[in-house]
Motif scaffolding. Structure first.
Motif, mmCIF file in Angstrom:
data_model
loop_
_atom_site.group_PDB
_atom_site.id
_atom_site.type_symbol
_atom_site.label_atom_id
_atom_site.label_comp_id
_atom_site.label_asym_id
_atom_site.label_seq_id
_atom_site.Cartn_x
_atom_site.Cartn_y
_atom_site.Cartn_z
ATOM 1 N N LEU A 88 31.791 36.497 45.628
ATOM 2 C CA LEU A 88 32.773 36.992 46.593
ATOM 3 C C LEU A 88 32.212 38.155 47.399
ATOM 4 C CD1 LEU A 88 35.980 36.817 44.397
ATOM 5 C CD2 LEU A 88 35.425 35.381 46.357
ATOM 6 N N LEU B 76 36.770 26.715 38.417
ATOM 7 C CA LEU B 76 38.141 26.905 37.960
ATOM 8 C C LEU B 76 38.172 27.769 36.713
ATOM 9 C CD1 LEU B 76 39.401 23.301 38.637
ATOM 10 C CD2 LEU B 76 40.111 25.388 39.820
ATOM 11 N N LEU C 19 35.557 43.301 41.702
ATOM 12 C CA LEU C 19 36.997 43.092 41.543
ATOM 13 C C LEU C 19 37.583 44.068 40.531
ATOM 14 C CD1 LEU C 19 36.878 39.190 41.378
ATOM 15 C CD2 LEU C 19 37.436 40.605 43.367
ATOM 16 N N HIS D 147 46.151 35.242 44.679
ATOM 17 C CA HIS D 147 45.669 33.966 45.196
ATOM 18 C C HIS D 147 45.085 33.091 44.092
ATOM 19 C CE1 HIS D 147 46.182 34.910 49.495
ATOM 20 N NE2 HIS D 147 45.999 36.155 49.107
ATOM 21 N N ALA D 148 44.425 33.719 43.145
ATOM 22 C CA ALA D 148 43.851 32.955 42.037
ATOM 23 C C ALA D 148 44.957 32.254 41.251
ATOM 24 C CB ALA D 148 43.043 33.872 41.121
ATOM 25 N N ASP E 240 47.794 31.432 42.385
ATOM 26 C CA ASP E 240 48.321 30.397 43.266
ATOM 27 C C ASP E 240 47.475 29.127 43.154
ATOM 28 O OD1 ASP E 240 50.004 29.345 45.219
ATOM 29 O OD2 ASP E 240 48.638 29.926 46.835
ATOM 30 N N ARG F 178 44.321 41.849 45.234
ATOM 31 C CA ARG F 178 44.588 40.831 46.245
ATOM 32 C C ARG F 178 44.167 39.456 45.728
ATOM 33 N NH1 ARG F 178 44.537 41.363 51.771
ATOM 34 N NH2 ARG F 178 45.117 43.400 52.598
ATOM 35 N N PHE F 179 43.000 39.410 45.147
ATOM 36 C CA PHE F 179 42.473 38.126 44.687
ATOM 37 C C PHE F 179 43.330 37.533 43.577
ATOM 38 C CE2 PHE F 179 39.315 35.454 42.394
ATOM 39 C CZ PHE F 179 38.998 34.598 43.431
ATOM 40 N N MET G 99 31.779 29.176 42.625
ATOM 41 C CA MET G 99 33.044 29.506 41.963
ATOM 42 C C MET G 99 33.564 28.298 41.209
ATOM 43 S SD MET G 99 36.513 31.144 43.532
ATOM 44 C CE MET G 99 35.461 31.855 44.782
ATOM 45 N N PRO H 228 41.366 47.284 44.377
ATOM 46 C CA PRO H 228 42.241 46.708 45.405
ATOM 47 C C PRO H 228 41.872 45.264 45.745
ATOM 48 C CG PRO H 228 41.665 48.962 45.989
ATOM 49 C CD PRO H 228 40.886 48.631 44.747
ATOM 50 N N ALA H 229 40.590 44.993 45.914
ATOM 51 C CA ALA H 229 40.172 43.617 46.217
ATOM 52 C C ALA H 229 40.575 42.678 45.087
ATOM 53 C CB ALA H 229 38.660 43.565 46.436
#
Lengths: 93, 93
Positions: free
Chosen positions: B43, B3, B47, B67-68, B70, B63-64, B1, B59-60
DNA sequence: CGCGCCCATACCGATTGGGTATGGGAGCGC
DNA sequence: GCGCTCCCATACCCAATCGGTATGGGCGCG
């Protein structure tokens, strides 16, 4: 800036020494030298003082360390969030 | 992964469309296809749902996304922390 | 059916990243 | 002062990654 650089930085800060950090990261020492320097270049400020004993954090480096750990921790949570989501779809698969 | 993948993901989620996201990111569309797929592979869960109209978050993915964002926001703060630190050394230079 | 809008794939060239080999400075024991 | 050791930095090379162009295939619409 890359996530690898952040992780490298954290480990070098913790070890205070490129050689030991390299072993912990399973890379060799020269890439570490380069990535740390690239990180400093991009941030526009040195993060470590190079001494004959090793690498010691400068004030800017101390500040950055906290935030770098924060980023990596949030990244773990991001991964976790996806796993949770798929657990809902496939509870005990 | 990486940035870049996180940023790509966020923009694609916002645009709902690879073409527009590509323009906003100043890259072409094929790299986006690949990076999004690589992210999903890493992951272990899709997604987006690919429709003839574009890409819609699963849905996944929803959620991601939180956080991404963040992670990227914390990264900005990390950069800012170093600038602050150097501002202390060189107040108005 | 032809056209437009999607995303996916194939292929290629440029950039990045890691590895080995090597150098140069600083401390320590003799 | 010499040799040994432990640091970090540099030079060079090869492999992996990344982005770009060209192209294909699905789907809807007039």
């Amino acid at each position: 800036m890359s996530l690898a650089q952040l992780e490298y930085f954290v480990v070098v800060a913790e070890e205070g020494n490129l050689g030991r950090a390299a072993k912990r990261l399973h890379v060799s020492q020269p890439p570490l030298t380069r990535q740390i320097r690239a990180l400093e270049d991009e941030l526009g400020a040195p993060l470590f003082a190079r001494t004959p004993r090793g690498m010691t954090l400068l004030p800017a480096g101390r500040r950055f360390l906290t935030h770098a750990r924060d980023v990596l921790e949030r990244l773990d949570r991001a991964r976790g969030a996806v796993r949770e989501a798929s657990d809902i779809d496939e509870p005990t698969s």
